[in-house]
Design a protein around this motif. Structure first.
Motif, PDB file in Angstrom:
ATOM      1  N   UNK A 134       0.827  -1.213   0.000  1.00 16.76           N
ATOM      2  CA  UNK A 134       0.000   0.000   0.000  1.00 16.76           C
ATOM      3  C   UNK A 134       0.858   1.258   0.000  1.00 16.76           C
ATOM      4  N   UNK A 135       2.181   1.094   0.178  1.00 15.57           N
ATOM      5  CA  UNK A 135       3.089   2.246   0.179  1.00 15.57           C
ATOM      6  C   UNK A 135       4.478   1.775  -0.235  1.00 15.57           C
ATOM      7  N   UNK A 136       5.257   2.717  -0.761  1.00 15.37           N
ATOM      8  CA  UNK A 136       6.605   2.397  -1.245  1.00 15.37           C
ATOM      9  C   UNK A 136       7.583   3.457  -0.742  1.00 15.37           C
ATOM     10  N   UNK A 137       8.687   2.992  -0.162  1.00 16.85           N
ATOM     11  CA  UNK A 137       9.834   3.852   0.138  1.00 16.85           C
ATOM     12  C   UNK A 137      10.833   3.673  -0.997  1.00 16.85           C
ATOM     13  N   UNK A 138      11.214   4.770  -1.641  1.00 12.18           N
ATOM     14  CA  UNK A 138      12.225   4.719  -2.701  1.00 12.18           C
ATOM     15  C   UNK A 138      13.513   5.342  -2.181  1.00 12.18           C
ATOM     16  N   UNK A 139      14.644   4.752  -2.555  1.00 12.12           N
ATOM     17  CA  UNK A 139      15.943   5.191  -2.024  1.00 12.12           C
ATOM     18  C   UNK A 139      16.400   6.528  -2.592  1.00 12.12           C
ATOM     19  N   UNK A 140      15.721   7.029  -3.612  1.00 17.45           N
ATOM     20  CA  UNK A 140      16.014   8.355  -4.147  1.00 17.45           C
ATOM     21  C   UNK A 140      14.758   8.900  -4.806  1.00 17.45           C
ATOM     22  N   UNK A 141      14.709  10.207  -5.010  1.00 19.37           N
ATOM     23  CA  UNK A 141      13.549  10.797  -5.672  1.00 19.37           C
ATOM     24  C   UNK A 141      13.442  10.341  -7.120  1.00 19.37           C
ATOM     25  N   UNK A 142      14.577  10.153  -7.796  1.00 18.11           N
ATOM     26  CA  UNK A 142      14.508   9.712  -9.187  1.00 18.11           C
ATOM     27  C   UNK A 142      13.863   8.334  -9.270  1.00 18.11           C
ATOM     28  N   UNK A 143      14.229   7.430  -8.375  1.00 16.22           N
ATOM     29  CA  UNK A 143      13.562   6.131  -8.324  1.00 16.22           C
ATOM     30  C   UNK A 143      12.080   6.303  -8.004  1.00 16.22           C
ATOM     31  N   UNK A 144      11.766   7.192  -7.065  1.00 13.80           N
ATOM     32  CA  UNK A 144      10.374   7.418  -6.675  1.00 13.80           C
ATOM     33  C   UNK A 144       9.551   7.979  -7.835  1.00 13.80           C
ATOM     34  N   UNK A 145      10.149   8.873  -8.624  1.00 16.21           N
ATOM     35  CA  UNK A 145       9.436   9.419  -9.777  1.00 16.21           C
ATOM     36  C   UNK A 145       9.121   8.312 -10.779  1.00 16.21           C
ATOM     37  N   UNK A 146      10.035   7.358 -10.911  1.00 15.78           N
ATOM     38  CA  UNK A 146       9.767   6.209 -11.762  1.00 15.78           C
ATOM     39  C   UNK A 146       8.626   5.362 -11.222  1.00 15.78           C
ATOM     40  N   UNK A 147       8.561   5.194  -9.897  1.00 17.00           N
ATOM     41  CA  UNK A 147       7.469   4.433  -9.274  1.00 17.00           C
ATOM     42  C   UNK A 147       6.135   5.136  -9.521  1.00 17.00           C
ATOM     43  N   UNK A 148       6.110   6.473  -9.431  1.00 13.80           N
ATOM     44  CA  UNK A 148       4.884   7.222  -9.733  1.00 13.80           C
ATOM     45  C   UNK A 148       4.425   6.949 -11.162  1.00 13.80           C
ATOM     46  N   UNK A 149       5.389   6.924 -12.094  1.00 16.17           N
ATOM     47  CA  UNK A 149       5.042   6.642 -13.489  1.00 16.17           C
ATOM     48  C   UNK A 149       4.484   5.230 -13.633  1.00 16.17           C
ATOM     49  N   UNK A 150       5.088   4.270 -12.935  1.00 13.76           N
ATOM     50  CA  UNK A 150       4.606   2.886 -12.989  1.00 13.76           C
ATOM     51  C   UNK A 150       3.187   2.781 -12.446  1.00 13.76           C
ATOM     52  N   UNK A 151       2.913   3.494 -11.360  1.00 12.24           N
ATOM     53  CA  UNK A 151       1.563   3.473 -10.782  1.00 12.24           C
ATOM     54  C   UNK A 151       0.535   3.998 -11.784  1.00 12.24           C
ATOM     55  N   UNK A 152       0.866   5.101 -12.457  1.00 12.55           N
ATOM     56  CA  UNK A 152      -0.061   5.656 -13.457  1.00 12.55           C
ATOM     57  C   UNK A 152      -0.324   4.645 -14.572  1.00 12.55           C
ATOM     58  N   UNK A 153       0.747   3.995 -15.052  1.00 12.09           N
ATOM     59  CA  UNK A 153       0.610   3.033 -16.146  1.00 12.09           C
ATOM     60  C   UNK A 153      -0.253   1.840 -15.743  1.00 12.09           C
ATOM     61  N   UNK A 154      -0.230   1.490 -14.465  1.00  9.74           N
ATOM     62  CA  UNK A 154      -1.014   0.355 -13.970  1.00  9.74           C
ATOM     63  C   UNK A 154      -2.422   0.762 -13.539  1.00  9.74           C
ATOM     64  N   UNK A 155      -2.746   2.043 -13.698  1.00 11.41           N
ATOM     65  CA  UNK A 155      -4.075   2.525 -13.331  1.00 11.41           C
ATOM     66  C   UNK A 155      -4.279   2.724 -11.850  1.00 11.41           C
ATOM     67  N   UNK A 156      -3.195   2.844 -11.098  1.00 12.00           N
ATOM     68  CA  UNK A 156      -3.283   3.046  -9.653  1.00 12.00           C
ATOM     69  C   UNK A 156      -3.255   4.536  -9.343  1.00 12.00           C
ATOM     70  N   UNK A 157      -4.097   4.958  -8.411  1.00 11.37           N
ATOM     71  CA  UNK A 157      -4.118   6.352  -7.991  1.00 11.37           C
ATOM     72  C   UNK A 157      -3.157   6.550  -6.825  1.00 11.37           C
ATOM     73  N   UNK A 158      -2.419   7.654  -6.885  1.00 10.92           N
ATOM     74  CA  UNK A 158      -1.495   8.024  -5.807  1.00 10.92           C
ATOM     75  C   UNK A 158      -2.047   9.281  -5.141  1.00 10.92           C
ATOM     76  N   UNK A 159      -2.326   9.251  -3.843  1.00 10.08           N
ATOM     77  CA  UNK A 159      -2.018   8.203  -2.860  1.00 10.08           C
ATOM     78  C   UNK A 159      -3.203   7.299  -2.504  1.00 10.08           C
ATOM     79  N   UNK A 160      -4.318   7.394  -3.222  1.00  5.56           N
ATOM     80  CA  UNK A 160      -5.510   6.629  -2.838  1.00  5.56           C
ATOM     81  C   UNK A 160      -5.249   5.121  -2.838  1.00  5.56           C
ATOM     82  N   UNK A 161      -4.524   4.632  -3.870  1.00  5.28           N
ATOM     83  CA  UNK A 161      -4.224   3.200  -3.953  1.00  5.28           C
ATOM     84  C   UNK A 161      -2.846   2.849  -3.393  1.00  5.28           C
ATOM     85  N   UNK A 162      -1.875   3.757  -3.589  1.00  6.53           N
ATOM     86  CA  UNK A 162      -0.516   3.500  -3.113  1.00  6.53           C
ATOM     87  C   UNK A 162       0.162   4.828  -2.789  1.00  6.53           C
TER      88      UNK A 162
END
Length: 350
Positions: free
Chosen positions: A243-271
C-alpha cells in the motif's frame, strides 16, 4: 595586441616585480601603488599568466574534483555547490569523471594527472581504491570527502540510515503496514555505502515495528527514473502489492509514480510513495520526500578543503548534515480495506 606585464609596469610607473606582487595580493606593496597597478592592468586588459603565478607561489589555484558520474542529479548538484565556492575564492576545477571502469578505474587517477596540477582534492561519494589512496598520501595535498566517511580525511555527509528511517516512519505513522522498498543497486567497482545504509534503515525500522519485509516487497534499480519505473511496475503489478513504497532516491520514486499511473493506480488513494533527496521534479510531481541539502554539502566540503589549503588542520572530522521530511500529496493513509486487515504495529524503539 595582448598586453604584457612590462606594459602594465610602464603605465603604472613601477617595476615588473611590483606589478607581480600587487596583482597576486602579496605584502610590501602600498595601497596607493596597488591601486595604480590594478587600474593600469584593467585599462590594458592585462591578464596574469596562471602558469607563471603558480611557479612563483607554488600554488596552482586548482582543485581536483573526483566524481563517479557527472550527469546524475546528485553529483551535478554537489559539483555546482563546490564550483560556486571555488569561483568566489579564485580557484578553478579539474574534474575527474571516473565512471564505471571496473578494475581499471585506478588508472584514471595517477601522479601524471595530479602532481603539481592541483592544490587539493575533493572526493564525491566514492570509496577510493588502495592505489588511489596511496597516491593522494604521496602527493601530500589536502583531501575532503562527501558522502563516504574516511579514516584519513574530513567528510561532509548525511546519515543515510536515519534518512530512510524517517521516510519509513512517516508511512508507518500514516497507518501503512505492507510497505515496499525500491532501492538503488551499487556498482561493485564503486563500492558506494549509501545503498546498503538506506536499505538497512528501511528493514530495521520495519522490524522495530514488528512488520514483515518479504522478499517480494524489495526490488532494486540503478538510481534512475527509468529504472524506478521498470522495477516499480514489477512491485506494483503483484496481486499482493504494497500500500506504500519507500524509494531510495527521488529519481527512483518518480519512476514508481510513473509505474503506478501506467497500472491505473491512484497516488495516494491506492498507493503512497515517498522518496529521498528533494529533487526539483519532486515538488512538480507532489512527491513526499526526505530532503537533503545537496548543493550545500558541496559548498561545505569545499570550504573545508580551502581552509586546509590555507594551512588549517582539519583532522578527520565528519560533519553530518541534517535532513527533513517534506510532506506533499503522494502520501496518505492506506485504503480502508487495507487498514482493516493490517497487522498491529508495535511502538517504535526509537
Amino acid at each position: 595586441m595582448v598586453s604584457r606585464i612590462e606594459d602594465v609596469a610602464q603605465a603604472a610607473g613601477v617595476s615588473t616585480a611590483t606589478v607581480s606582487r600587487a596583482l597576486r595580493g602579496l605584502p610590501k606593496v602600498s595601497d596607493s601603488t596597488r591601486a595604480k597597478v590594478l587600474k593600469a592592468a584593467a585599462d590594458l586588459q592585462y591578464v596574469a599568466s596562471p602558469t607563471a603565478s603558480s611557479l612563483a607561489s607554488g600554488k596552482t589555484h586548482v582543485v581536483g574534483v573526483v566524481v563517479p558520474y557527472v550527469t546524475r542529479w546528485y553529483f551535478a548538484h554537489l559539483i555546482s555547490g563546490a564550483s560556486e565556492v571555488l569561483r568566489e575564492q579564485g580557484f578553478h576545477v579539474l574534474l575527474f569523471d571516473v565512471g564505471d571502469e571496473g578494475p581499471h578505474r585506478a588508472l584514471l587517477l595517477d601522479s601524471r594527472m595530479l602532481f603539481k596540477r592541483v592544490d587539493a582534492v575533493l572526493i564525491l561519494s566514492l570509496r577510493l581504491h588502495d592505489a588511489e589512496r596511496e597516491l593522494l598520501r604521496r602527493l601530500n595535498v589536502p583531501v575532503v570527502t562527501v558522502g563516504v566517511p574516511d579514516d584519513d580525511w574530513p567528510c561532509v555527509r548525511i546519515d543515510d540510515y536515519e534518512t530512510t528511517r524517517q521516510a519509513t516512519e512517516h508511512l508507518i505513522g500514516l497507518g501503512h503496514r505492507h510497505i515496499g522498498y525500491v532501492g538503488g543497486d551499487t556498482v561493485p567497482s564503486m563500492d558506494f555505502p549509501t545503498p546498503a545504509d538506506r536499505a538497512r534503515g528501511f528493514r530495521e525500522t520495519m522490524q522495530r515495528h514488528g512488520l514483515t519485509v518479504s522478499a517480494h516487497s524489495v526490488v532494486m534499480g540503478d538510481w534512475t527514473a527509468v529504472s524506478g519505473r521498470e522495477v516499480g511496475r514489477e512491485l506494483l503489478a503483484r496481486p499482493d502489492r504494497p500500500t506504500a513504497v519507500v524509494a531510495a532516491s527521488d529519481e527512483l520514486a518518480l519512476g514508481v509514480l510513473a509505474a503506478a499511473r501506467e497500472l491505473g493506480l491512484a497516488v495516494p488513494a491506492d498507493v503512497s510513495v515517498i522518496g529521498i533527496d528533494d529533487h526539483e521534479m519532486a515538488d512538480l510531481n507532489g512527491l513526499t520526500t526526505v530532503a537533503q541539502p545537496v548543493v550545500e554539502q558541496g559548498r561545505m566540503a569545499t570550504q573545508l578543503l580551502l581552509s586546509a589549503v590555507a594551512g588549517h588542520d582539519l583532522g578527520h572530522e565528519v560533519a553530518t548534515v541534517p535532513t527533513r521530511l517534506v510532506v506533499r500529496s503522494s502520501t496518505a493513509a492506506p485504503p480502508a480495506s487495507a487498514a482493516a486487515v493490517a497487522e498491529p504495529v508495535r511502538a517504535s524503539a526509537r
